[in-house]
Design an enzyme around this catalytic site. Structure first.
Site, PDB file in Angstrom:
ATOM      1  N   CYS A   2       7.584 -11.989  14.761  1.00 36.49           N
ATOM      2  CA  CYS A   2       6.810 -12.711  15.763  1.00 36.49           C
ATOM      3  C   CYS A   2       6.789 -11.853  17.021  1.00 36.49           C
ATOM      4  O   CYS A   2       7.489 -10.851  17.111  1.00 36.49           O
ATOM      5  CB  CYS A   2       7.485 -14.029  16.107  1.00 36.49           C
ATOM      6  SG  CYS A   2       7.849 -15.037  14.658  1.00 36.49           S
ATOM      7  N   ARG A  27       1.840  -8.699  15.360  1.00 35.73           N
ATOM      8  CA  ARG A  27       3.193  -9.057  14.913  1.00 35.73           C
ATOM      9  C   ARG A  27       3.243 -10.404  14.194  1.00 35.73           C
ATOM     10  O   ARG A  27       4.279 -10.806  13.681  1.00 35.73           O
ATOM     11  CB  ARG A  27       4.152  -9.103  16.104  1.00 35.73           C
ATOM     12  CG  ARG A  27       4.308  -7.770  16.794  1.00 35.73           C
ATOM     13  CD  ARG A  27       5.249  -7.897  17.966  1.00 35.73           C
ATOM     14  NE  ARG A  27       6.600  -8.201  17.545  1.00 35.73           N
ATOM     15  CZ  ARG A  27       7.506  -7.304  17.207  1.00 35.73           C
ATOM     16  NH1 ARG A  27       7.201  -6.025  17.256  1.00 35.73           N
ATOM     17  NH2 ARG A  27       8.710  -7.662  16.843  1.00 35.73           N
ATOM     18  N   TRP A  74       4.803 -15.612  13.148  1.00 27.46           N
ATOM     19  CA  TRP A  74       4.616 -15.363  11.716  1.00 27.46           C
ATOM     20  C   TRP A  74       5.679 -16.230  11.046  1.00 27.46           C
ATOM     21  O   TRP A  74       6.877 -15.948  11.138  1.00 27.46           O
ATOM     22  CB  TRP A  74       4.822 -13.879  11.408  1.00 27.46           C
ATOM     23  CG  TRP A  74       4.559 -13.519   9.984  1.00 27.46           C
ATOM     24  CD1 TRP A  74       3.339 -13.420   9.381  1.00 27.46           C
ATOM     25  CD2 TRP A  74       5.522 -13.212   8.972  1.00 27.46           C
ATOM     26  NE1 TRP A  74       3.483 -13.063   8.069  1.00 27.46           N
ATOM     27  CE2 TRP A  74       4.812 -12.931   7.784  1.00 27.46           C
ATOM     28  CE3 TRP A  74       6.913 -13.146   8.941  1.00 27.46           C
ATOM     29  CZ2 TRP A  74       5.442 -12.596   6.597  1.00 27.46           C
ATOM     30  CZ3 TRP A  74       7.545 -12.805   7.750  1.00 27.46           C
ATOM     31  CH2 TRP A  74       6.814 -12.530   6.597  1.00 27.46           C
ATOM     32  N   ASN A 100      12.165 -14.734  17.889  1.00 24.96           N
ATOM     33  CA  ASN A 100      11.706 -13.876  16.798  1.00 24.96           C
ATOM     34  C   ASN A 100      12.934 -13.559  15.956  1.00 24.96           C
ATOM     35  O   ASN A 100      13.916 -13.038  16.479  1.00 24.96           O
ATOM     36  CB  ASN A 100      11.100 -12.594  17.418  1.00 24.96           C
ATOM     37  CG  ASN A 100      10.837 -11.503  16.408  1.00 24.96           C
ATOM     38  OD1 ASN A 100      10.655 -11.777  15.230  1.00 24.96           O
ATOM     39  ND2 ASN A 100      10.811 -10.268  16.878  1.00 24.96           N
ATOM     40  N   GLY A 101      12.912 -13.936  14.687  1.00 21.87           N
ATOM     41  CA  GLY A 101      14.072 -13.687  13.832  1.00 21.87           C
ATOM     42  C   GLY A 101      14.360 -14.913  12.985  1.00 21.87           C
ATOM     43  O   GLY A 101      13.532 -15.813  12.852  1.00 21.87           O
ATOM     44  N   GLU A 503      -0.776   3.648  -2.897  1.00 24.01           N
ATOM     45  CA  GLU A 503      -1.051   3.349  -1.492  1.00 24.01           C
ATOM     46  C   GLU A 503      -2.483   2.815  -1.324  1.00 24.01           C
ATOM     47  O   GLU A 503      -2.716   1.868  -0.572  1.00 24.01           O
ATOM     48  CB  GLU A 503      -0.827   4.614  -0.636  1.00 24.01           C
ATOM     49  CG  GLU A 503      -1.282   4.540   0.807  1.00 24.01           C
ATOM     50  CD  GLU A 503      -0.638   3.432   1.634  1.00 24.01           C
ATOM     51  OE1 GLU A 503       0.315   2.791   1.157  1.00 24.01           O
ATOM     52  OE2 GLU A 503      -1.125   3.185   2.747  1.00 24.01           O
ATOM     53  N   LYS A 507      -3.602  -0.765   0.294  1.00 29.99           N
ATOM     54  CA  LYS A 507      -4.575  -0.927   1.392  1.00 29.99           C
ATOM     55  C   LYS A 507      -5.632  -1.945   0.991  1.00 29.99           C
ATOM     56  O   LYS A 507      -5.993  -2.813   1.778  1.00 29.99           O
ATOM     57  CB  LYS A 507      -5.286   0.403   1.732  1.00 29.99           C
ATOM     58  CG  LYS A 507      -4.498   1.451   2.471  1.00 29.99           C
ATOM     59  CD  LYS A 507      -4.195   1.114   3.895  1.00 29.99           C
ATOM     60  CE  LYS A 507      -2.949   0.317   4.005  1.00 29.99           C
ATOM     61  NZ  LYS A 507      -1.664   0.933   4.040  1.00 29.99           N
ATOM     62  N   GLU A 510      -4.199  -5.512   0.847  1.00 35.06           N
ATOM     63  CA  GLU A 510      -3.846  -6.021   2.176  1.00 35.06           C
ATOM     64  C   GLU A 510      -5.063  -6.543   2.934  1.00 35.06           C
ATOM     65  O   GLU A 510      -4.995  -7.586   3.564  1.00 35.06           O
ATOM     66  CB  GLU A 510      -3.212  -4.903   3.024  1.00 35.06           C
ATOM     67  CG  GLU A 510      -1.776  -4.615   2.681  1.00 35.06           C
ATOM     68  CD  GLU A 510      -1.189  -3.511   3.559  1.00 35.06           C
ATOM     69  OE1 GLU A 510      -0.054  -3.672   4.017  1.00 35.06           O
ATOM     70  OE2 GLU A 510      -1.862  -2.488   3.781  1.00 35.06           O
ATOM     71  N   HIS A 526      -1.367   3.365 -21.827  1.00 32.53           N
ATOM     72  CA  HIS A 526      -0.187   2.610 -22.280  1.00 32.53           C
ATOM     73  C   HIS A 526      -0.275   1.136 -21.896  1.00 32.53           C
ATOM     74  O   HIS A 526       0.743   0.493 -21.651  1.00 32.53           O
ATOM     75  CB  HIS A 526       1.085   3.236 -21.718  1.00 32.53           C
ATOM     76  CG  HIS A 526       1.286   4.647 -22.170  1.00 32.53           C
ATOM     77  ND1 HIS A 526       1.451   4.986 -23.487  1.00 32.53           N
ATOM     78  CD2 HIS A 526       1.301   5.818 -21.487  1.00 32.53           C
ATOM     79  CE1 HIS A 526       1.591   6.299 -23.597  1.00 32.53           C
ATOM     80  NE2 HIS A 526       1.490   6.832 -22.388  1.00 32.53           N
ATOM     81  N   LYS A 626       2.636  -6.865  10.889  1.00 34.10           N
ATOM     82  CA  LYS A 626       2.715  -5.413  10.988  1.00 34.10           C
ATOM     83  C   LYS A 626       4.079  -4.891  10.547  1.00 34.10           C
ATOM     84  O   LYS A 626       4.194  -3.870   9.897  1.00 34.10           O
ATOM     85  CB  LYS A 626       2.407  -5.008  12.429  1.00 34.10           C
ATOM     86  CG  LYS A 626       2.466  -3.513  12.683  1.00 34.10           C
ATOM     87  CD  LYS A 626       1.255  -2.826  12.124  1.00 34.10           C
ATOM     88  CE  LYS A 626       1.312  -1.321  12.288  1.00 34.10           C
ATOM     89  NZ  LYS A 626       0.615  -0.669  11.175  1.00 34.10           N
TER      90      LYS A 626
HETATM   91  C1  G6P Z   1       4.881  -4.518   6.385  1.00 36.41           C
HETATM   92  C2  G6P Z   1       3.453  -4.059   6.648  1.00 36.41           C
HETATM   93  C3  G6P Z   1       3.161  -2.783   5.872  1.00 36.41           C
HETATM   94  C4  G6P Z   1       4.209  -1.727   6.221  1.00 36.41           C
HETATM   95  C5  G6P Z   1       5.615  -2.227   5.933  1.00 36.41           C
HETATM   96  C6  G6P Z   1       6.684  -1.260   6.428  1.00 36.41           C
HETATM   97  O1  G6P Z   1       4.987  -4.986   5.093  1.00 36.41           O
HETATM   98  O2  G6P Z   1       2.522  -5.065   6.299  1.00 36.41           O
HETATM   99  O3  G6P Z   1       1.878  -2.312   6.222  1.00 36.41           O
HETATM  100  O4  G6P Z   1       3.951  -0.568   5.488  1.00 36.41           O
HETATM  101  O5  G6P Z   1       5.827  -3.456   6.621  1.00 36.41           O
HETATM  102  O6  G6P Z   1       6.603  -1.154   7.810  1.00 36.41           O
HETATM  103  P1  G6P Z   1       7.374  -0.046   8.643  1.00 36.41           P
HETATM  104  O7  G6P Z   1       7.143  -0.416  10.075  1.00 36.41           O
HETATM  105  O8  G6P Z   1       8.815  -0.139   8.254  1.00 36.41           O
HETATM  106  O9  G6P Z   1       6.781   1.267   8.289  1.00 36.41           O
END
Ligand code: G6P
Length: 631
Positions: A2, A27, A74, A100-101, A503, A507, A510, A526, A626
């Site tokens: 958050c 956040r 969040w 936050n936490g 990756e 993307k 997400e 396979h 994030k």
């Molecule tokens: C979250 C985000 C991802 C990110 C991951 C790691 O899951 O949605 O996009 O890659 O955290 O984040 P960091 O800040 O540790 O790279």
């Protein structure tokens, strides 16, 4: 995670808090709220939904006052409803708190409060329990001293001191993580903050001070910041602040200059942060390398690792850990370090590594990779590794983040703030840094000076080549339009480009919410081949490299089953794909070990344009945050 913003000064708090929340929107964004104190009233506005909803509420009934706290959420405990939105209050409604936490023992604390007669809970949150506990301790302290014991008024701790003490006493009972900010109606122009495991920064202004989860919320007002440490408690007034610890000792702190400015965190002419950050990659990759490549010694210079040449030479094993996109960079790092330095390297999900007992050798070097430097699982992995005595380094973007501070050394990405929730530029910076680490470790061993020079040249050529790749944006937009109605996409790659398949799929998931998977190309046969059908395109990352012909075989296998194929290729291989792949995207031909830095970019653009085409909220995709500061 958050976002928290607090303000105490002479200006109206409402616009400053709202502006800060907008900047922290990445956040978390499922509900938001503010509490601003005005005389003996705590004016609260909070609601489920985006910060824009809170903005509307505040425009309809503007809260006034020159100090207050705010929060964007969040959800962890309780659904994202109006009631569960922060701030939360103590039983009397005089104390407001944002958090936050996660308070892990909140149920036990709540049960105790209920046993003591406090049943006035308005939400399902762990945060509200903490607000009640601090409020109760504060009121008890006032009551004890007023019913008092012979002390004169001057000898009694003042209200500010009592509130700080109540915060300390409450936090000593808490198991879990917190970044908190709180105000009390009876104590004018005063905010208290504290942190453990969730970031909190004090912004030092002139006749005004700020609290925030991240400096980006306050950099428009001040670039002087104190990054608080775990167990710090800070009492903030307009013209002063005092930092102590939860245990009651004096805190050590340092005022630092924030590296970036407000302009760096503006979208500018871009419609989304994600697109801006994709287009920043020539600069961010250059900044990741700046001053770190020595032509003379044909190696990388990474002084932040805090390791002597002898220690670097003695590294016998490497473990790379992280989550999400950072983990995918680690997967490329494994190929890089093994190829360039011939050191056995393993990738571990941070969330698994921290709880399983990975056998490690004494000479193992661990890297925790994290853009934010705050991801709870990665931090947990770092702490576990250090606890066992392994040298543990960080690769982080956020300066003074918890991972950066708790590691034995590391490498900063210098990528500038990344605001879009989907990580883009941080990924290419991480891969560039891992290449530099491979080069450095390789040059301590068998790599010759000419091989070292070749790697440096490949790295230095990247920014210009990325500029070239960015010109593919329109082509990727056209491909996105063409495939906008598909039910999902499959991604395949080999060797250095296998992690790019994973990756790219992340993307896509997400930000488009489409089904996507990434696999090594050869795994197709396979099992995954059963999925191939005309409405499920396969993206092959098949540059001109040693495994191109193998990728071609797999592409043919998909074609034979009427699956559409999009190929990301390079050099002359584009010709060979003509008439075989439905869409061919060509990036510059480069040595295989740097190719992922180029091949990922068209796929970032594909995900972006597809998300726009589908009307998704690109920078704030549903359910995500994030950085995830809870387990
Ligand atoms: C979250 C985000 C991802 C990110 C991951 C790691 O899951 O949605 O996009 O890659 O955290 O984040 P960091 O800040 O540790 O790279």
């Amino acid at each position: 995670m958050c976002g928290i913003v607090g303000y105490v000064g002479r200006s109206e708090a409402a616009p400053i808090l709202l502006d800060g929340l907008r900047r922290l929107g990445y956040r978390g964004y499922d509900s938001a709220g503010v509490a601003i104190v005005n005389g003996n009233k705590v004016e609260t506005r909070k609601c489920a939904g985006r910060i824009a909803e809170l903005g509307k509420l505040m425009a309809e009934r503007p809260p006034t006052g020159t100090y207050g706290i705010s929060h964007t959420r969040w959800a962890t405990h309780g659904k994202p409803t109006d009631q569960n939105a922060h701030p939360h209050f103590d039983a009397t409604g005089r104390l407001a708190l944002v958090h936050n936490g996660v308070i892990e023992n909140y149920q036990a604390l709540k049960d105790q409060l209920i046993r003591d007669g406090d049943t006035n809970f308005a939400s399902e949150t762990d945060t509200e329990v903490l607000a009640h506990l601090i409020g109760k301790l504060y009121d008890q302290s006032i009551a004890a001293d007023t019913s008092s014991n012979g002390k004169t008024k001057a000898e009694l701790p003042n209200k500010k001191g009592r509130l700080v003490e109540a915060v300390r006493t409450a936090l000593r009972q808490v198991i879990g993580t917190y970044g908190i900010a709180l105000v009390h109606r009876d104590i004018p122009d005063f905010i208290v903050g504290a942190r453990r495991g969730s970031p909190l920064v004090l912004g030092v202004g002139k006749d005004e001070n700020f609290l925030a989860s991240d400096v980006s919320a306050i950099v428009a007002y001040t670039r002087d910041a104190v990054y608080l440490n775990d167990f710090d408690v800070v009492a903030v007034e307009r013209d002063k602040f005092e930092i102590s610890s939860v245990a009651g000792e004096g805190g050590n702190y340092q005022v630092s200059k924030v590296e970036f400015t407000d302009a760096d965190i503006k979208k500018g002419d871009y419609p989304h942060y994600m697109l801006k950050e994709i287009f920043e990659q020539p600069g961010s990759v250059r900044d990741a390398m700046r001053g770190r490549l020595s032509q003379e010694e044909c190696t990388a210079k990474l002084g932040g690792l805090n390791m002597t040449p002898a220690q670097l030479r003695d590294v016998g094993r490497v473990v790379l850990t992280g989550c999400g996109t950072a983990l995918h960079a680690a997967m490329i790092g494994e190929y890089l370090i093994e190829q360039l330095a011939q050191i056995p390297t393993e990738v571990e999900y941070a969330s698994e590594f921290r709880h399983r007992n990975t056998p490690m050798t004494r000479d193992t070097l661990v890297f925790a990779i994290s853009q934010s430097g705050e991801t709870a699982d990665t931090l947990g992995a770092l702490r576990e590794s250090r606890r066992k005595g392994y040298r543990t380094l960080g690769i982080c973007n956020n300066v003074a983040s918890t991972i950066a501070r708790e590691s034995d050394g590391g490498v900063y990405m210098h990528a500038g703030p990344e605001i879009g929730v989907a990580a883009t530029k941080s990924f290419t910076s991480q891969v560039a840094i891992l290449t530099a680490i491979g080069l450095l470790l390789g040059r301590m061993r068998h790599l010759s000076t000419s091989e070292g020079t070749r790697i440096i040249e490949a790295l230095e050529a990247l920014p210009e080549q990325i500029e070239e790749v960015l010109k593919l944006s329109d082509q990727m937009k056209a491909i996105a339009k063409k495939y906008a109605s598909v039910s999902g996409l499959l991604f395949f790659g080999r060797q250095f480009n296998f992690p790019i398949a994973v990756e790219a799929a992340l993307k896509l998931k997400e930000i488009t919410y489409l089904f996507a998977e990434g696999h090594p190309s050869a795994e197709l046969k396979h099992g995954i081949i059963a999925l191939i059908r005309p409405d499920l395109p396969s993206v092959f990352i098949a540059p001109d490299d040693a495994v191109f012909s193998k990728n071609m075989n797999n592409i043919e296998q998909v074609r034979a089953r009427k699956g559409p194929v999009i190929a990301i290729t390079s050099g002359n291989c584009a010709k060979q794909l003509k008439g075989i792949a439905d869409d061919i995207v060509t990036v510059p031909k480069v040595p295989d070990f740097v190719s992922p830095i180029l091949t990922v970019i068209p796929l970032q653009l594909l995900a972006y344009h597809l998300a726009v085409e589908l009307g998704r909220d690109v920078d704030k995709p549903r359910n995500l945050a994030k950085s995830v500061t809870v387990e």
